[in-house]
Design a protein around this motif. Structure first.
Motif, short mmCIF file in Angstrom:
data_model
loop_
_atom_site.label_atom_id
_atom_site.label_comp_id
_atom_site.label_asym_id
_atom_site.label_seq_id
_atom_site.Cartn_x
_atom_site.Cartn_y
_atom_site.Cartn_z
N SER A 80 30.43 -34.11 -18.93
CA SER A 80 31.04 -33.82 -17.48
C SER A 80 30.58 -32.50 -17.03
N ILE A 81 29.91 -31.65 -17.46
CA ILE A 81 29.55 -30.30 -17.06
C ILE A 81 28.27 -30.42 -15.73
N LYS A 82 28.79 -29.79 -14.78
CA LYS A 82 27.83 -30.02 -13.61
C LYS A 82 27.09 -28.72 -13.22
N SER A 83 26.19 -28.73 -12.56
CA SER A 83 25.23 -27.88 -12.06
C SER A 83 26.36 -26.52 -11.35
N GLY A 84 26.22 -25.28 -11.65
CA GLY A 84 27.02 -24.24 -11.24
C GLY A 84 28.30 -24.04 -11.94
N ASP A 85 28.55 -24.99 -12.83
CA ASP A 85 29.95 -24.72 -13.48
C ASP A 85 29.90 -23.42 -14.48
N ASN A 86 30.88 -22.59 -14.53
CA ASN A 86 31.05 -21.75 -15.59
C ASN A 86 31.96 -22.00 -16.74
N LEU A 87 31.68 -21.76 -17.83
CA LEU A 87 32.48 -22.08 -18.96
C LEU A 87 32.83 -20.84 -19.74
N ILE A 88 34.01 -20.82 -20.37
CA ILE A 88 34.08 -19.65 -21.39
C ILE A 88 34.85 -20.38 -22.49
N VAL A 89 34.37 -19.98 -23.69
CA VAL A 89 34.67 -20.37 -25.00
C VAL A 89 35.52 -19.14 -25.79
N THR A 90 36.64 -18.99 -26.08
CA THR A 90 37.36 -18.12 -26.34
C THR A 90 38.12 -18.29 -27.85
N VAL A 91 37.98 -17.64 -28.75
CA VAL A 91 38.50 -17.69 -30.25
C VAL A 91 39.13 -16.57 -30.85
N PHE A 92 39.96 -17.00 -31.93
CA PHE A 92 40.73 -16.15 -32.34
C PHE A 92 40.87 -16.67 -33.83
N GLY A 93 40.73 -15.58 -34.91
CA GLY A 93 40.48 -16.18 -36.46
C GLY A 93 41.55 -15.27 -37.03
N GLY A 94 42.00 -15.73 -38.45
CA GLY A 94 42.85 -15.05 -39.29
C GLY A 94 41.95 -13.75 -39.56
N GLY A 95 42.59 -12.77 -39.99
CA GLY A 95 41.61 -11.67 -40.48
C GLY A 95 41.88 -10.25 -39.83
N TYR A 96 42.03 -10.09 -38.48
CA TYR A 96 41.97 -10.96 -37.48
C TYR A 96 40.55 -10.65 -36.73
N SER A 97 40.14 -11.79 -36.28
CA SER A 97 38.70 -11.50 -35.43
C SER A 97 39.04 -12.33 -34.09
N TYR A 98 37.82 -12.24 -33.21
CA TYR A 98 38.12 -12.75 -31.89
C TYR A 98 37.01 -12.70 -31.10
N GLY A 99 36.95 -13.45 -29.95
CA GLY A 99 35.59 -13.28 -29.13
C GLY A 99 35.64 -14.25 -27.97
N PRO B 187 45.68 -25.17 -15.76
CA PRO B 187 45.98 -25.79 -17.10
C PRO B 187 44.87 -27.04 -17.17
N ALA B 188 44.57 -27.64 -16.15
CA ALA B 188 43.80 -28.68 -16.08
C ALA B 188 42.43 -28.28 -16.65
N ARG B 189 41.97 -26.90 -16.51
CA ARG B 189 40.60 -26.46 -16.63
C ARG B 189 40.48 -26.08 -18.02
N ALA B 190 41.49 -26.21 -18.90
CA ALA B 190 41.68 -25.92 -20.36
C ALA B 190 41.39 -27.06 -21.22
N VAL B 191 40.19 -26.98 -22.24
CA VAL B 191 39.88 -28.08 -22.96
C VAL B 191 40.71 -28.02 -24.27
N ASN B 192 41.53 -29.02 -24.86
CA ASN B 192 42.15 -29.16 -25.77
C ASN B 192 41.95 -30.43 -26.50
N LEU C 25 37.85 -23.70 -19.64
CA LEU C 25 38.06 -22.65 -20.64
C LEU C 25 38.17 -23.53 -22.02
N ILE C 26 37.57 -23.20 -23.00
CA ILE C 26 37.76 -23.89 -24.20
C ILE C 26 38.03 -23.02 -25.39
N PRO C 27 39.38 -23.18 -25.46
CA PRO C 27 40.06 -22.20 -26.42
C PRO C 27 39.95 -22.75 -28.06
N HIS C 28 40.05 -21.57 -28.94
CA HIS C 28 39.98 -22.12 -30.45
C HIS C 28 41.44 -22.93 -30.46
#
Length: 316
Positions: free
Chosen positions: A290-309, A262-267, A241-244
């Motif tokens: 480090s990304i391997k075949s079969g890995d699932n990743l999610i990038v999640t973001v939030f911005g002022g204004g407000y916006s998200y994705g 928590p070890a799966r969160a990228v900070n 999980l790659i959060p903003h």
């Protein structure tokens, strides 16, 4: 649609918390406790959002020796800290590459610009108007920041990242872009004044940090869970999980709500500070090897204004 590669650029100058202790008395331990930040990067003389966007693009292409830059037929750049609002970061990258007469777009949707840029690429691909796109996200926060602001002056760092997206896969290292979900939450809370950047006023200010924190935790968790549900994935199947990178406590809160290891969160905020819409992309570049075949990743973001994705990526 596929993500073929991603690379980042970071300025060399490092600003530690002790700088703010000397400047306005903020203790390093206090900054770390509230934000997770220990140090951040600062653009040097002559650097700006445009030069960093170009540097990130050079870093990307340097890692793709067999790729022909002239085959890029779309450039989309995202930033809320522009060097020039007319000759934008996207135009600067286009000129540097020397690729004339292709769609060249710059956008600003706060820290959600990365995913909105990817959605724009999706649209061009779907309409058959492009097939190889460069997305560049670059923030020169320190050009606008007031370091003497004890509420938010210590949060910001500079950096950029570049992503090569293609309609068809180019190699075994590609990640498939499974789905991107974005939205605006401007009617919520203090969205109209929680985070503002007014160049002729006070630069970047954040008078309602608690509201930003609460909304970010809510929306990043919600959109991530929606993305998992829509694609039939359990939280346990998420490898990264790659959060903003706005605040380490926000990331920890989202991870806890999701029930993710928590070890799966990228900070990277501890080392880089809040690098705006570039933060998650920089994080993705950092874990790319480090990304391997079969890995699932999610990038999640939030911005002022407000916006998200959120965006789901899968390594084939």
């Amino acid at each position: 649609m596929y993500l073929h590669h991603v690379a980042a650029y970071l300025p060399t100058a490092v600003v530690t918390n002790e700088h703010f202790t000397r400047l306005n008395g903020l203790a390093s331990d206090w900054i770390i406790e509230r934000t997770g930040i220990r140090e951040r990067r600062k653009a040097g003389p002559g650097e700006n959002a445009n030069t960093m966007a170009i540097a990130a693009t050079h870093a990307l292409l340097a890692e793709l020796p067999g790729f022909a830059p002239a085959s890029i037929d779309l450039i989309v750049a995202g930033t809320y800290t522009p060097h020039d609002t007319i000759y934008t970061a996207a135009h600067a990258v286009q000129r540097d590459l020397g690729i004339n007469e292709i769609p060249t777009v710059s956008i600003s949707s706060a820290c959600s610009s990365l995913l909105n840029a990817v959605e724009i690429v999706e649209g061009y691909f779907a309409l058959g108007k492009a097939s190889r796109a460069l997305v560049v996200v670059s923030e020169h926060n320190t050009a606008y920041n007031n370091e003497e602001d004890t509420m938010a002056g210590h949060l910001w760092g500079d950096g950029a990242a570049a992503l090569l997206l293609t309609k068809e896969p180019l190699g075994s290292q590609d990640l498939r872009v499974v789905q991107v979900l974005t939205g605006g939450a401007a009617p919520m809370g203090k969205a109209d004044e929680a985070v503002t950047l007014k160049p002729v006023d006070k630069g970047i200010v954040m008078p309602y940090g608690r509201d930003v924190f609460q909304q970010a935790c809510t929306y990043m968790t919600r959109i991530t869970q929606q993305l998992l549900d829509k694609n039939g994935l359990a939280v346990s199947e998420l490898n990264y999980l790659i959060p903003h990178q706005a605040n380490l406590r926000i990331s920890a809160n989202v991870v806890k709500q999701l029930g993710l290891d928590p070890a799966r969160a990228v900070n990277n905020i501890e080392r880089l500070g809040n690098t705006g819409c570039a933060g998650a992309a920089i994080g993705l570049a950092e874990i790319w090897p480090s990304i391997k075949s079969g890995d699932n990743l999610i990038v999640t973001v939030f911005g002022g204004g407000y916006s998200y994705g959120a965006m789901l990526l899968v390594k084939q």
